[in-house]
Scaffold this motif. Structure first.
Motif, PDB file in Angstrom:
ATOM      1  N   GLU A  82      36.255  33.693  33.090  1.00 34.30           N
ATOM      2  CA  GLU A  82      34.952  33.865  33.729  1.00 34.30           C
ATOM      3  C   GLU A  82      34.352  35.231  33.394  1.00 34.30           C
ATOM      4  O   GLU A  82      33.143  35.372  33.235  1.00 34.30           O
ATOM      5  N   GLN A  83      35.225  36.249  33.304  1.00 30.71           N
ATOM      6  CA  GLN A  83      34.765  37.611  33.063  1.00 30.71           C
ATOM      7  C   GLN A  83      34.667  37.955  31.579  1.00 30.71           C
ATOM      8  O   GLN A  83      34.113  38.980  31.217  1.00 30.71           O
ATOM      9  N   GLY A  84      35.268  37.104  30.734  1.00 28.56           N
ATOM     10  CA  GLY A  84      35.386  37.465  29.329  1.00 28.56           C
ATOM     11  C   GLY A  84      36.465  38.509  29.115  1.00 28.56           C
ATOM     12  O   GLY A  84      36.360  39.350  28.222  1.00 28.56           O
ATOM     13  N   GLY A  85      37.515  38.459  29.925  1.00 30.15           N
ATOM     14  CA  GLY A  85      38.582  39.453  29.884  1.00 30.15           C
ATOM     15  C   GLY A  85      38.603  40.224  31.190  1.00 30.15           C
ATOM     16  O   GLY A  85      38.117  39.751  32.215  1.00 30.15           O
ATOM     17  N   LEU A  86      39.161  41.418  31.162  1.00 31.52           N
ATOM     18  CA  LEU A  86      39.150  42.287  32.334  1.00 31.52           C
ATOM     19  C   LEU A  86      37.923  43.197  32.279  1.00 31.52           C
ATOM     20  O   LEU A  86      37.574  43.698  31.211  1.00 31.52           O
ATOM     21  N   PRO A  87      37.265  43.434  33.416  1.00 35.45           N
ATOM     22  CA  PRO A  87      36.069  44.289  33.394  1.00 35.45           C
ATOM     23  C   PRO A  87      36.417  45.722  32.984  1.00 35.45           C
ATOM     24  O   PRO A  87      37.261  46.353  33.622  1.00 35.45           O
ATOM     25  N   PRO A  88      35.816  46.256  31.946  1.00 38.81           N
ATOM     26  CA  PRO A  88      36.146  47.617  31.514  1.00 38.81           C
ATOM     27  C   PRO A  88      35.572  48.698  32.429  1.00 38.81           C
ATOM     28  O   PRO A  88      36.109  49.804  32.497  1.00 38.81           O
ATOM     29  N   ASP A  89      34.483  48.388  33.118  1.00 37.57           N
ATOM     30  CA  ASP A  89      33.873  49.359  34.023  1.00 37.57           C
ATOM     31  C   ASP A  89      34.718  49.483  35.284  1.00 37.57           C
ATOM     32  O   ASP A  89      35.003  48.475  35.942  1.00 37.57           O
ATOM     33  N   PRO A  90      35.155  50.686  35.658  1.00 38.89           N
ATOM     34  CA  PRO A  90      36.057  50.833  36.803  1.00 38.89           C
ATOM     35  C   PRO A  90      35.511  50.280  38.110  1.00 38.89           C
ATOM     36  O   PRO A  90      36.256  49.658  38.884  1.00 38.89           O
ATOM     37  N   GLU A  91      34.242  50.481  38.373  1.00 37.96           N
ATOM     38  CA  GLU A  91      33.681  49.988  39.629  1.00 37.96           C
ATOM     39  C   GLU A  91      33.693  48.462  39.671  1.00 37.96           C
ATOM     40  O   GLU A  91      34.045  47.852  40.690  1.00 37.96           O
ATOM     41  N   THR A  92      33.309  47.838  38.573  1.00 34.15           N
ATOM     42  CA  THR A  92      33.346  46.385  38.499  1.00 34.15           C
ATOM     43  C   THR A  92      34.780  45.884  38.561  1.00 34.15           C
ATOM     44  O   THR A  92      35.072  44.854  39.190  1.00 34.15           O
ATOM     45  N   MET A  93      35.687  46.603  37.912  1.00 34.00           N
ATOM     46  CA  MET A  93      37.110  46.252  37.958  1.00 34.00           C
ATOM     47  C   MET A  93      37.624  46.249  39.387  1.00 34.00           C
ATOM     48  O   MET A  93      38.379  45.352  39.791  1.00 34.00           O
ATOM     49  N   GLU A  94      37.238  47.231  40.178  1.00 35.01           N
ATOM     50  CA  GLU A  94      37.700  47.311  41.557  1.00 35.01           C
ATOM     51  C   GLU A  94      37.268  46.088  42.360  1.00 35.01           C
ATOM     52  O   GLU A  94      38.069  45.501  43.112  1.00 35.01           O
ATOM     53  N   THR A  95      36.022  45.703  42.214  1.00 40.03           N
ATOM     54  CA  THR A  95      35.518  44.527  42.929  1.00 40.03           C
ATOM     55  C   THR A  95      36.252  43.270  42.485  1.00 40.03           C
ATOM     56  O   THR A  95      36.657  42.436  43.308  1.00 40.03           O
ATOM     57  N   PHE A  96      36.423  43.123  41.175  1.00 40.21           N
ATOM     58  CA  PHE A  96      37.122  41.978  40.609  1.00 40.21           C
ATOM     59  C   PHE A  96      38.555  41.895  41.125  1.00 40.21           C
ATOM     60  O   PHE A  96      39.026  40.842  41.570  1.00 40.21           O
ATOM     61  N   ALA A  97      39.280  43.010  41.070  1.00 39.29           N
ATOM     62  CA  ALA A  97      40.695  43.011  41.441  1.00 39.29           C
ATOM     63  C   ALA A  97      40.897  42.749  42.922  1.00 39.29           C
ATOM     64  O   ALA A  97      41.802  42.006  43.319  1.00 39.29           O
ATOM     65  N   ARG A  98      40.056  43.335  43.779  1.00 32.22           N
ATOM     66  CA  ARG A  98      40.216  43.123  45.224  1.00 32.22           C
ATOM     67  C   ARG A  98      39.944  41.670  45.587  1.00 32.22           C
ATOM     68  O   ARG A  98      40.668  41.064  46.377  1.00 32.22           O
TER      69      ARG A  98
END
Length: 231
Positions: free
Chosen positions: A202-218
């Motif tokens: 859905e994301q095309g991989g892991l989000p490289p942007d840290p803020e977006t990564m945080e939302t995704f991971a939580r």
């Protein structure tokens, strides 16, 4: 807060199930790679320091009672020395099955390619890939390393401090080892191989942007926790 449980098992050995199990029996929060990404702006720099040989374990694990999965499992020996009263749980599985799983998920180009050029990639290189480097796709090397590495954990720790565990065994051996009551609930089951693949697609991989990564991971952690106890 000192760690009470150290998960020595490598990623893709039911470490998410163990995370949720430890939290359910009162030994949480439990640190996990997902927690690194869920607070990436705080945690990635701390793990870069760890990889550089400058660990601040008290800060890394501030607020956590236990840990499992990467990147902490890379440092099981150092953590066992630093927290001498902590018990160690080694989750394991068939070596070829493990290789198939990591190759399709956390070690895949789909996942790691999306982090290229970011601090997250540098953290993974130093705190996860260091033991095997460019051999990551070599099945014979990786499965042999997996077995030798797990045996080293077994050989180096006294039996009273170590539990070799698979979630298929259920609550009893884990709770007996940790001296806690067996819960009246099913042991958490996480099919994160499929879940992680779907989320990455859905994301095309892991989000490289840290803020977006945080939302995704939580969100990923919360979703898996619900599914883990659904049965």
């Amino acid at each position: 807060m000192a760690l009470k449980v150290i998960g020595a098992g490598l990623g893709r050995t039911a470490t998410f199930s163990l995370k949720f199990a430890l939290e359910h029996i009162g030994l949480g929060p439990c640190f996990h790679m997902s927690e690194v990404f869920a607070a990436a702006r705080r945690n990635v720099p701390l793990w870069l320091d760890v990889a550089a040989g400058k660990p601040d374990w008290e800060t890394v694990f501030d607020g956590f009672q236990s840990t499992t999965d990467y990147p902490a499992c890379t440092y099981w020996r150092e953590l066992a020395d630093y927290y001498p009263d902590a018990k160690v749980v080694l989750t394991t599985r068939d070596a070829n099955s493990w290789f198939d799983s990591v190759s399709e998920t956390i070690f895949s180009e789909r996942m790691q390619g999306s982090l290229r050029g970011t601090p997250q990639e540098k953290m993974m290189q130093g705190a996860v890939y260091a033991p095997f480097g460019d051999k990551i796709a070599n099945r014979a090397f990786m499965t042999d390393w997996f077995e030798r590495r797990n045996q080293e954990v077994i050989d180096m720790l006294p039996p009273e401090r170590l539990l070799v565990f698979h979630p298929k065994q259920g609550w009893e051996p884990l709770c007996d080892f940790l001296g806690v009551a067996v819960p009246d609930a099913p042991f958490p089951r996480v099919n994160s191989r499929d879940e992680l693949g779907e989320a990455a697609d859905e994301q095309g991989g892991l989000p490289p942007d840290p803020e977006t990564m945080e939302t995704f991971a939580r969100a990923y952690i919360d979703e898996l926790k619900i599914k883990a106890f659904a049965a």
